[in-house]
Motif scaffolding. Sequence first.
Motif, short mmCIF file in Angstrom:
data_model
loop_
_atom_site.label_atom_id
_atom_site.label_comp_id
_atom_site.label_asym_id
_atom_site.label_seq_id
_atom_site.Cartn_x
_atom_site.Cartn_y
_atom_site.Cartn_z
N ARG A 8 -0.81 42.01 29.43
CA ARG A 8 -1.21 43.29 30.02
C ARG A 8 -0.16 43.66 31.06
N ASN A 15 -4.26 51.59 39.00
CA ASN A 15 -5.04 50.35 39.23
C ASN A 15 -5.24 50.21 40.73
N ARG A 19 -8.48 54.10 39.85
CA ARG A 19 -8.87 55.28 39.07
C ARG A 19 -8.89 54.95 37.57
N PHE A 20 -9.82 55.58 36.86
CA PHE A 20 -9.82 55.49 35.39
C PHE A 20 -8.49 56.06 34.89
N THR A 21 -7.79 55.30 34.07
CA THR A 21 -6.42 55.66 33.72
C THR A 21 -6.29 56.10 32.26
N GLY A 22 -6.66 55.23 31.33
CA GLY A 22 -6.57 55.58 29.91
C GLY A 22 -5.16 55.94 29.49
N GLU A 87 -3.60 52.30 25.98
CA GLU A 87 -4.90 52.00 26.60
C GLU A 87 -5.98 52.82 25.91
N TYR A 90 -9.91 57.27 28.18
CA TYR A 90 -11.11 57.28 29.03
C TYR A 90 -11.78 58.64 29.11
N LYS A 98 -13.10 54.81 40.35
CA LYS A 98 -14.18 54.03 39.73
C LYS A 98 -15.33 53.77 40.71
N ARG A 114 -17.40 51.57 31.13
CA ARG A 114 -16.21 50.71 31.11
C ARG A 114 -16.25 49.67 30.00
N ARG A 115 -17.42 49.12 29.72
CA ARG A 115 -17.43 47.92 28.89
C ARG A 115 -18.34 47.93 27.67
N ASN A 184 -7.68 47.28 27.73
CA ASN A 184 -8.66 47.47 26.66
C ASN A 184 -8.05 47.43 25.27
N VAL A 241 -10.92 42.52 38.32
CA VAL A 241 -10.98 43.63 37.35
C VAL A 241 -12.45 44.00 37.11
O1 LIG Z 1 -8.67 52.61 33.78
C1 LIG Z 1 -8.29 52.08 32.71
O2 LIG Z 1 -7.66 52.70 31.84
C2 LIG Z 1 -8.63 50.63 32.44
C3 LIG Z 1 -7.47 49.73 32.68
O3 LIG Z 1 -6.89 49.90 33.93
O4 LIG Z 1 -9.65 50.27 33.32
P1 LIG Z 1 -10.99 49.45 32.99
O5 LIG Z 1 -10.71 48.02 33.36
O6 LIG Z 1 -11.97 50.09 33.92
O7 LIG Z 1 -11.37 49.64 31.57
#
Ligand SMILES: O=C(O)[C@@H](CO)OP(=O)(O)O
Length: 248
Positions: A8, A15, A19-22, A87, A90, A98, A114-115, A184, A241
């Motif tokens: 990764r 990070n 913030r949610f990045t995607g 990624e 998102y 977040k 997120r999961r 992800n 994380v």
């Molecule tokens: O924000 C994101 O794109 C991912 C990775 O940084 O975050 P998360 O761990 O919340 O899925």
Amino acid sequence: MYKLVLLRHGESTWNKENRFTGWTDVDLTEKGVSEAHAAGQLLKKEGYAFDVAYTSMLKRAIRTLWIVLDEMDRMWLPIEHSWRLNERHYGALQGLNKSETAAKFGEDQVKIWRRAYDTPPPALENGDPRLEVGNPRYAGLSATDFPHTECLKDTVARFLPYWHGTIAPMVRTGKSVIVAAHGNSLRALIKYLDNISDADIVNLNVPTGQPLVYELDADLRPIKSYYLGDQEAIKAAMEAVANQGKAK
Ligand SMILES: O=C(O)[C@@H](CO)OP(=O)(O)O
């Protein structure tokens, strides 16, 4: 026996800002750059010598790979980029903090976004610039390829064709392969390789900048997998994380 290394990217600016990045193309922080250097030094020290590298279309993974290859004096390697290693998209959460999102919608809802394996975050609407339509780097995508949002199941679905069609055949030739990607998109591959259930994948978190080694049998089934480096630090990084979705 084949060996495959998954990595990764190092810490990114989003990070750090939590913030949610995607698919947002943010760069590494100074810490992220240091993590990438450390990963490259560790891989070199452990005797890895890659023949080919795969990465996404996003600079945090690309730069991490460049730094690793520079540390290993292998910047000459062939590198293949694919949006399929990007990624997870998102959706409408991209850009939001977040913790603030957890304070607003609840930690349980953020954990689902997120999961949860098959519950996607809210989708982008057509015309939203975060769709990336028209971005030249995605010129090879058809209109239906552009995600409006993705749950992990969607990421698995777009990642696996690239695994089966490109990466796995290369591993089978005996070449030493590194895949530099994202939390992800790597969870998607790990789920597939380790045959992790939809329920259990919820608890798997991938830390930034830590090389993850897979030893694979002739059918590319895992014999074992392990992170290189300080195991306590890696465990702490995984927990950090997981905790990014907590309201402060
Ligand atoms: O924000 C994101 O794109 C991912 C990775 O940084 O975050 P998360 O761990 O919340 O899925």
